[in-house]
Design an enzyme around this catalytic site. Structure first.
Site, mmCIF file in Angstrom:
data_model
loop_
_atom_site.group_PDB
_atom_site.id
_atom_site.type_symbol
_atom_site.label_atom_id
_atom_site.label_comp_id
_atom_site.label_asym_id
_atom_site.label_seq_id
_atom_site.Cartn_x
_atom_site.Cartn_y
_atom_site.Cartn_z
ATOM 1 C CD GLU A 119 9.530 10.798 0.692
ATOM 2 O OE1 GLU A 119 9.413 11.653 -0.192
ATOM 3 O OE2 GLU A 119 9.353 9.590 0.489
ATOM 4 C CG HIS A 171 8.449 11.651 -5.501
ATOM 5 N ND1 HIS A 171 8.489 12.473 -4.410
ATOM 6 C CD2 HIS A 171 8.693 10.412 -5.003
ATOM 7 C CE1 HIS A 171 8.761 11.789 -3.327
ATOM 8 N NE2 HIS A 171 8.884 10.537 -3.660
ATOM 9 C CG HIS A 200 9.273 5.899 -5.199
ATOM 10 N ND1 HIS A 200 10.388 5.658 -4.434
ATOM 11 C CD2 HIS A 200 8.661 6.981 -4.654
ATOM 12 C CE1 HIS A 200 10.450 6.562 -3.457
ATOM 13 N NE2 HIS A 200 9.404 7.365 -3.556
ATOM 14 C CG HIS A 211 5.420 7.995 -0.711
ATOM 15 N ND1 HIS A 211 5.018 8.671 -1.841
ATOM 16 C CD2 HIS A 211 6.767 8.039 -0.705
ATOM 17 C CE1 HIS A 211 6.088 9.119 -2.481
ATOM 18 N NE2 HIS A 211 7.166 8.740 -1.811
#
Ligand SMILES: [Zn+2]
Length: 244
Positions: free
Chosen positions: A78, A167, A99, A97
Site C-alpha cells: 500500500e 478498512h 486499522h 495508515h
C-alpha cells in the site's frame, strides 16, 4: 537546526515502535516520512511488523512510490497511499495508515469522527470519508494502484485525517511527532466517542473549540512531552530500535 538523514531514519523506526506500543499499529499499518532534503522522496519500511522496524529496514522512494535504488527488500503493497499524499500535499511531512481497534466501531458503523474531548481536536472537524468500492468497484481493500492512492489523497483534501470505509484510517502530520500525536489522541477520542455514545448523549467540542484547539502552540506544546513519554515506555521494555 537541520536534521540529518541518519536522525530522521532513526526517528522513523522509533515512530513505528511507538505507534505499535501505543496501540495504533498492530501486525499491519505503516508510517512514512518525507526526505528532509529532497521533498520528492520519502522513507517507508520494508514489509515488516511495525514493532520490529529498524533503520536498516527503511527504503527510499520517489513520489511515484518506486524505490530510488534497487532493493531486494519486500515492499508494503500500500505504499502509494504515502507517495500520492506527498504529491498532493506539499505541507505534509509524515503519513500513517492504520486499522487501530479504537477506530473500528466508528469505521464499521460509518459514524463520523467527532472530537468529544479537547485532545480529540487533533483529528479535525468532520474528517472526510473515502470508499474504495464506491470509486473502483469490488475490492480487496488494499490501496495498491496509483489512481487509488490519488483518489484517497483527493478525499483527504486539506484535512489531516481521512476515514476509509470498511478498512481503516490515514493520518497526515507536519512532522513525525505531530503525526504520532494526531494518531494516538485521535484513537483515544474515537474510543471515548464510541463508548460514551452507548452511555448517553454526547456534548462534543464546537467548531470554534476545535479551531482553537488546533492552533499552533495549543496542543503542539505537548508534542515534545508526549514523544519523551512514549520513548521512555519503549526504553523500559528495552525495545528502542537499534542504531544502525
Ligand atoms: Zn490498510
Amino acid at each position: 537546526m537541520s536534521i540529518t538523514i541518519e536522525d530522521i531514519k532513526y526517528d522513523l523506526a522509533l515512530a513505528y515502535r511507538i505507534l505499535a506500543n501505543e496501540g495504533v499499529l498492530d501486525t499491519f499499518g505503516h508510517v512514512s516520512v518525507r526526505h528532509p532534503e529532497n521533498p520528492d522522496h520519502y522513507f517507508l519500511s520494508r514489509s515488516r511488523a511495525p514493532e520490529l522496524v529498524e533503520p536498516g529496514d527503511l527504503i527510499e522512494y520517489d513520489l511515484d512510490s518506486e524505490p530510488v535504488s534497487p532493493s531486494n527488500l519486500p515492499p508494503y503493497s500500500e505504499r502509494v497511499i504515502h507517495g500520492e499524499i506527498y504529491k498532493a500535499r506539499p505541507d505534509v511531512m509524515a503519513v500513517c495508515h492504520h486499522h487501530a481497534a479504537a477506530f473500528m466501531p466508528l469505521i464499521v458503523a460509518q459514524t463520523d469522527y467527532t472530537p468529544v474531548v479537547h485532545l480529540g481536536s487533533v483529528g479535525g472537524d468532520s474528517p472526510p470519508w473515502w470508499d474504495q468500492r464506491a470509486s473502483f468497484g469490488d475490492t480487496n481493500y488494499l490501496v495498491v494502484k496509483p489512481e487509488e492512492g490519488g483518489s484517497l489523497a483527493e478525499a483527504l483534501g486539506e484535512h489531516m485525517m481521512v476515514m476509509m470505509n470498511r478498512h481503516g484510517v490515514t493520518v497526515a502530520g507536519s512532522d513525525l511527532c505531530d503525526l504520532a500525536f494526531r494518531c494516538v489522541y485521535s484513537c483515544r477520542n474515537a474510543e471515548f466517542q464510541a463508548q460514551a455514545s452507548q452511555n448517553g448523549e454526547i456534548d462534543p467540542l464546537s467548531k470554534g473549540d476545535i479551531a482553537l484547539g488546533s492552533q499552533e502552540g495549543s496542543l503542539t506544546r505537548g508534542h515534545a512531552r508526549a514523544w519523551e513519554h512514549w520513548t521512555v515506555r519503549l526504553q523500559r521494555n528495552n525495545w528502542l530500535p537499534p542504531k544502525s
